[in-house]
Structure formats: structure tokens, C-alpha cells
Scaffold this motif. Structure first.
Motif, PDB file in Angstrom:
ATOM      1  N   GLY A   1       0.821  -1.212   0.000  1.00  0.00           N
ATOM      2  CA  GLY A   1       0.000   0.000   0.000  1.00  0.00           C
ATOM      3  C   GLY A   1       0.854   1.261   0.000  1.00  0.00           C
ATOM      4  N   GLY A   2       0.300   2.314  -0.604  1.00  0.00           N
ATOM      5  CA  GLY A   2       0.919   3.634  -0.511  1.00  0.00           C
ATOM      6  C   GLY A   2       2.268   3.789  -1.182  1.00  0.00           C
TER       7      GLY A   2
ATOM      8  N   CYS B   1      -4.397  -0.574  -9.999  1.00  0.00           N
ATOM      9  CA  CYS B   1      -4.791  -1.725  -9.178  1.00  0.00           C
ATOM     10  C   CYS B   1      -4.831  -1.371  -7.691  1.00  0.00           C
ATOM     11  CB  CYS B   1      -3.807  -2.876  -9.386  1.00  0.00           C
ATOM     12  SG  CYS B   1      -3.912  -3.609 -11.029  1.00  0.00           S
ATOM     13  N   PRO B   2      -5.682  -2.101  -6.946  1.00  0.00           N
ATOM     14  CA  PRO B   2      -5.706  -1.911  -5.490  1.00  0.00           C
ATOM     15  C   PRO B   2      -4.483  -2.595  -4.857  1.00  0.00           C
ATOM     16  CG  PRO B   2      -7.231  -3.636  -6.129  1.00  0.00           C
ATOM     17  CD  PRO B   2      -6.656  -3.100  -7.400  1.00  0.00           C
ATOM     18  N   PRO B   3      -4.200  -2.275  -3.587  1.00  0.00           N
ATOM     19  CA  PRO B   3      -3.029  -2.880  -2.934  1.00  0.00           C
ATOM     20  C   PRO B   3      -3.291  -4.298  -2.422  1.00  0.00           C
ATOM     21  CG  PRO B   3      -4.064  -1.293  -1.463  1.00  0.00           C
ATOM     22  CD  PRO B   3      -4.839  -1.253  -2.744  1.00  0.00           C
ATOM     23  N   THR B   4      -3.785  -5.152  -3.294  1.00  0.00           N
ATOM     24  CA  THR B   4      -4.075  -6.546  -2.922  1.00  0.00           C
ATOM     25  C   THR B   4      -3.818  -7.414  -4.135  1.00  0.00           C
ATOM     26  OG1 THR B   4      -6.349  -6.202  -3.673  1.00  0.00           O
ATOM     27  CG2 THR B   4      -5.973  -6.032  -1.303  1.00  0.00           C
TER      28      THR B   4
ATOM     29  N   PRO C   1       5.417   0.356  -9.617  1.00  0.00           N
ATOM     30  CA  PRO C   1       6.084   1.477  -8.958  1.00  0.00           C
ATOM     31  C   PRO C   1       6.617   1.016  -7.602  1.00  0.00           C
ATOM     32  CG  PRO C   1       3.689   1.831  -9.100  1.00  0.00           C
ATOM     33  CD  PRO C   1       3.954   0.421  -9.486  1.00  0.00           C
ATOM     34  N   MET C   2       7.808   1.478  -7.245  1.00  0.00           N
ATOM     35  CA  MET C   2       8.332   1.099  -5.933  1.00  0.00           C
ATOM     36  C   MET C   2       9.263   2.142  -5.357  1.00  0.00           C
ATOM     37  SD  MET C   2      10.605  -2.095  -7.175  1.00  0.00           S
ATOM     38  CE  MET C   2      11.057  -2.474  -5.499  1.00  0.00           C
ATOM     39  N   GLN C   3       9.281   2.182  -4.034  1.00  0.00           N
ATOM     40  CA  GLN C   3      10.204   3.082  -3.349  1.00  0.00           C
ATOM     41  C   GLN C   3      11.486   2.304  -3.081  1.00  0.00           C
ATOM     42  OE1 GLN C   3       6.600   4.295  -0.756  1.00  0.00           O
ATOM     43  NE2 GLN C   3       8.274   5.620  -0.132  1.00  0.00           N
ATOM     44  N   CYS C   4      12.606   3.005  -3.137  1.00  0.00           N
ATOM     45  CA  CYS C   4      13.884   2.332  -2.936  1.00  0.00           C
ATOM     46  C   CYS C   4      14.197   2.244  -1.452  1.00  0.00           C
ATOM     47  CB  CYS C   4      14.993   3.071  -3.688  1.00  0.00           C
ATOM     48  SG  CYS C   4      14.795   2.920  -5.461  1.00  0.00           S
ATOM     49  N   GLU C   5      13.440   1.393  -0.769  1.00  0.00           N
ATOM     50  CA  GLU C   5      13.608   1.220   0.665  1.00  0.00           C
ATOM     51  C   GLU C   5      14.121  -0.178   0.953  1.00  0.00           C
ATOM     52  OE1 GLU C   5       9.743   2.017   2.130  1.00  0.00           O
ATOM     53  OE2 GLU C   5      10.147   4.155   2.412  1.00  0.00           O
ATOM     54  N   TYR C   6      14.551  -0.337   2.196  1.00  0.00           N
ATOM     55  CA  TYR C   6      15.156  -1.602   2.593  1.00  0.00           C
ATOM     56  C   TYR C   6      14.239  -2.795   2.295  1.00  0.00           C
ATOM     57  CZ  TYR C   6      17.750  -4.962   5.339  1.00  0.00           C
ATOM     58  OH  TYR C   6      18.460  -6.055   5.738  1.00  0.00           O
TER      59      TYR C   6
ATOM     60  N   PRO D   1     -11.582   0.226  -5.118  1.00  0.00           N
ATOM     61  CA  PRO D   1     -12.781   0.805  -4.497  1.00  0.00           C
ATOM     62  C   PRO D   1     -12.515   2.116  -3.755  1.00  0.00           C
ATOM     63  CG  PRO D   1     -12.578  -1.538  -3.954  1.00  0.00           C
ATOM     64  CD  PRO D   1     -11.312  -1.151  -4.659  1.00  0.00           C
ATOM     65  N   GLN D   2     -11.249   2.407  -3.434  1.00  0.00           N
ATOM     66  CA  GLN D   2     -10.932   3.705  -2.808  1.00  0.00           C
ATOM     67  C   GLN D   2     -11.257   4.863  -3.751  1.00  0.00           C
ATOM     68  OE1 GLN D   2      -7.133   3.606  -0.081  1.00  0.00           O
ATOM     69  NE2 GLN D   2      -6.636   2.374  -1.877  1.00  0.00           N
TER      70      GLN D   2
END
Ligand code: ATP
Ligand code: MG
Length: 270
Positions: A22-23, A136-139, A157-162, A51-52
Motif C-alpha cells: 500500500g501507498g 490496481c488496489p493494494p491486494t 512502482p516502488m520506493q527504494c527502501e530496505y 474501491p478507494q
């Protein structure tokens, strides 16, 4: 003698914007890629599969006063041509969603070919667009499965986090399973680094790791963390329109151009 030129309209390329985390920037990417492609003269349909209803609202469409939504399309009460709405501000069409869509999961379970409903509906309008983007939803639900069955490819899409790589394997395995069993056109188009902050060493390290693992499956465009992108939805506008000169907006326009190139390469079999 030269070969006759085909008069048929090109069929839209259909891409899911997916990540079950999510997010991570799915909706921001869907809205701004749609608007970025529109700035390049592309005909775009944005399908709100969540649905959001965030992609609907962020495109300047009030989700509480809709004549129809994706929900009616999935249960075959309406066609896309009947339910779609124009995002005047974004320059693209939207197949909108609201909370009704949450009920579709239950209705779909009772339908034949329940995972193919979206594909069937999209096929009817595919010659009217260059790109169809599915937020798409986060599922990894039946809704997301409908998206994956309808698509040619997936943009993650992705954040470059651990922990970014954690969970990615679930999604990649789901894509492979859908490819093998239901939709042999489906492929991973690429990973898009978003909310990127180059001052953070960890983000640079994860970004380099992604490039070494996934090679040319990592898009060249990197979307920076940019507050103008986050502000735009509250004005009912894509960031690309709200402040076109902001770094975030410029990145999404560049990403649109990169996607147009990718599609050209895919079509010529490169
Ligand atoms: P969900 O899983 O709930 O559907 P999502 O993956 O669609 O979420 P978004 O809603 O696009 O994620 O983004 C999450 C939050 O991060 C939002 O508040 C959004 O405005 C913000 N955001 C997204 N991209 C950026 C960016 N590049 N710079 C700054 N903020 C961003
Ligand atoms: Mg979202």
C-alpha cells in the motif's frame, strides 16, 4: 508492387500499475502517466480498479455522482462506452470507481469466467485508445486478477527502501502464474523508482541493487519525491497539469515518452 497499408486502428496497449504494497505510488503513477501520455497526443483510458476511487478523484471526477462505474461494467450491467467519463483537466477518459466496487468481489465469484470480465469489456473499446492504464488496489485479489488477465504488461512502482524487494517476489510470481495459466501475453514491463530522494545513501544503494538484479526491466526515468505531486489530488488535478514545471511532473512526462518508446520497441519485436 508495394504491400497495401493496413487501415485498421492500432489496438491499445493495456498496462496494470500494480504493487500489493500500500501507498507506494500506484495511483500517483497511473494518473500522471495518463496525463503525461495525453500531453504527447496519446489517447488514454484510465481504469480505476480500486474501491478507494483515488484515481477517479485525482482525475477531477466526483466519485459520489457517477452515472455508472467499473462495478456495473464488471457485472455486465453497462459497457465501458456507457460508464466512462472524460477527465477534462487531464485530457483522458476514466472508467471510474467508488465503494460499490468492493461488492464486485462477491458478485464475481458467482459468475462464469469471473477473472475475464474486465478483459471482455476492454476488448470492445481497445481500438479507441493508444494506452489503457489500470490502477490496481493494494491486494492480489480477484479485482487485481481481472486487471492482470486484461493486460499486456505490468508496471510496478516502488520506493527504494530496505524492504522494497520483499513482496516483489510475490507479485513477480503472480505475474508468471497468470502468464502461464490464463494470459500468455502478460509480461513484466518494468520497475519504476518513485518518491526517490537521491540524498539518501540507502535509496541509492537499493536503486543500484534493482538495476543489477533487474537490468533493463528498471525504467530509466526516476520519479523524485516532490510535494507538488502530493498536493495535486486535493485540487482534483494530475500533478502533470497542476504544476507542469515541477520536477515530479517533468519526470512523469519523461516516463510517458519512455513508455511510448517501449511500446514501439515491443511492437517491432525488439
Ligand atoms: P494505495 O496502495 O492505497 O492504493 P498507492 O500505491 O496508490 O496507494 P499513492 O496514493 O499514489 O499510492 O501515493 C501514496 C501517497 O504518497 C499519497 O499521499 C501521494 O500523494 C504520495 N506520493 C506519491 N508519489 C509521490 C512523490 N513522487 N512525491 C511525493 N509524494 C508522493
Ligand atoms: Mg492507489
Amino acid at each position: 508492387m508495394t504491400a497495401p497499408v493496413s487501415q485498421t486502428q492500432p489496438i491499445a496497449q493495456v498496462f496494470c500499475i500494480a504493487n500489493q504494497k500500500g501507498g507506494v505510488g500506484k495511483t500517483t503513477t497511473a494518473i500522471n502517466l495518463a496525463a503525461g501520455l495525453a500531453t504527447q497526443g496519446q489517447r488514454v483510458l484510465l481504469v480505476d480498479l480500486d474501491p478507494q476511487g483515488n484515481a477517479t478523484m485525482g482525475s477531477g471526477i466526483d466519485k459520489s455522482t457517477l452515472k455508472g462505474t467499473l462495478y456495473q461494467v464488471l457485472i455486465r450491467e453497462m459497457t465501458i462506452a456507457q460508464a466512462r467519463v472524460r477527465s477534462e483537466v487531464g485530457g483522458y477518459d476514466v472508467l471510474p470507481a467508488n465503494r460499490d466496487l468492493a461488492g464486485a468481489e462477491i458478485d464475481l465469484v458467482e459468475m462464469d469466467e469471473r477473472e475475464r470480465q474486465l478483459k471482455g469489456a476492454i476488448t470492445e473499446v481497445a481500438d479507441q485508445y493508444d494506452f489503457i492504464l489500470i490502477d490496481c488496489p493494494p491486494t492480489l485479489s480477484l479485482l487485481t486478477l481481472n486487471g492482470l488477465v486484461a493486460a499486456h504488461g505490468v508496471i510496478i512502482p516502488m520506493q527504494c527502501e530496505y524492504f522494497a524487494l520483499e513482496g516483489l517476489s510475490d507479485l513477480v510470481n503472480t505475474i508468471k502464474r497468470v502468464h502461464r495459466n490464463i494470459n500468455d501475453e502478460l509480461q513484466l514491463i518494468g520497475l519504476l523508482r518513485v518518491m526517490f530522494d537521491p540524498r539518501m545513501t540507502l535509496q541509492q544503494q537499493v536503486s543500484a541493487q534493482l538495476e543489477s538484479h533487474f537490468g533493463d526491466k528498471v525504467f530509466k526515468t526516476v520519479v523524485p519525491r516532490n510535494v507538488r505531486l502530493a498536493e495535486a489530488p486535493s485540487y482534483g488535478m494530475p500533478g502533470v497539469v497542476y504544476d507542469r514545471n515541477a520536477r515530479g511532473a517533468q519526470a512523469y512526462i519523461a516516463f510517458g515518452i519512455e513508455m511510448i518508446e517501449r511500446v514501439k520497441a515491443m511492437r517491432s519485436g525488439v
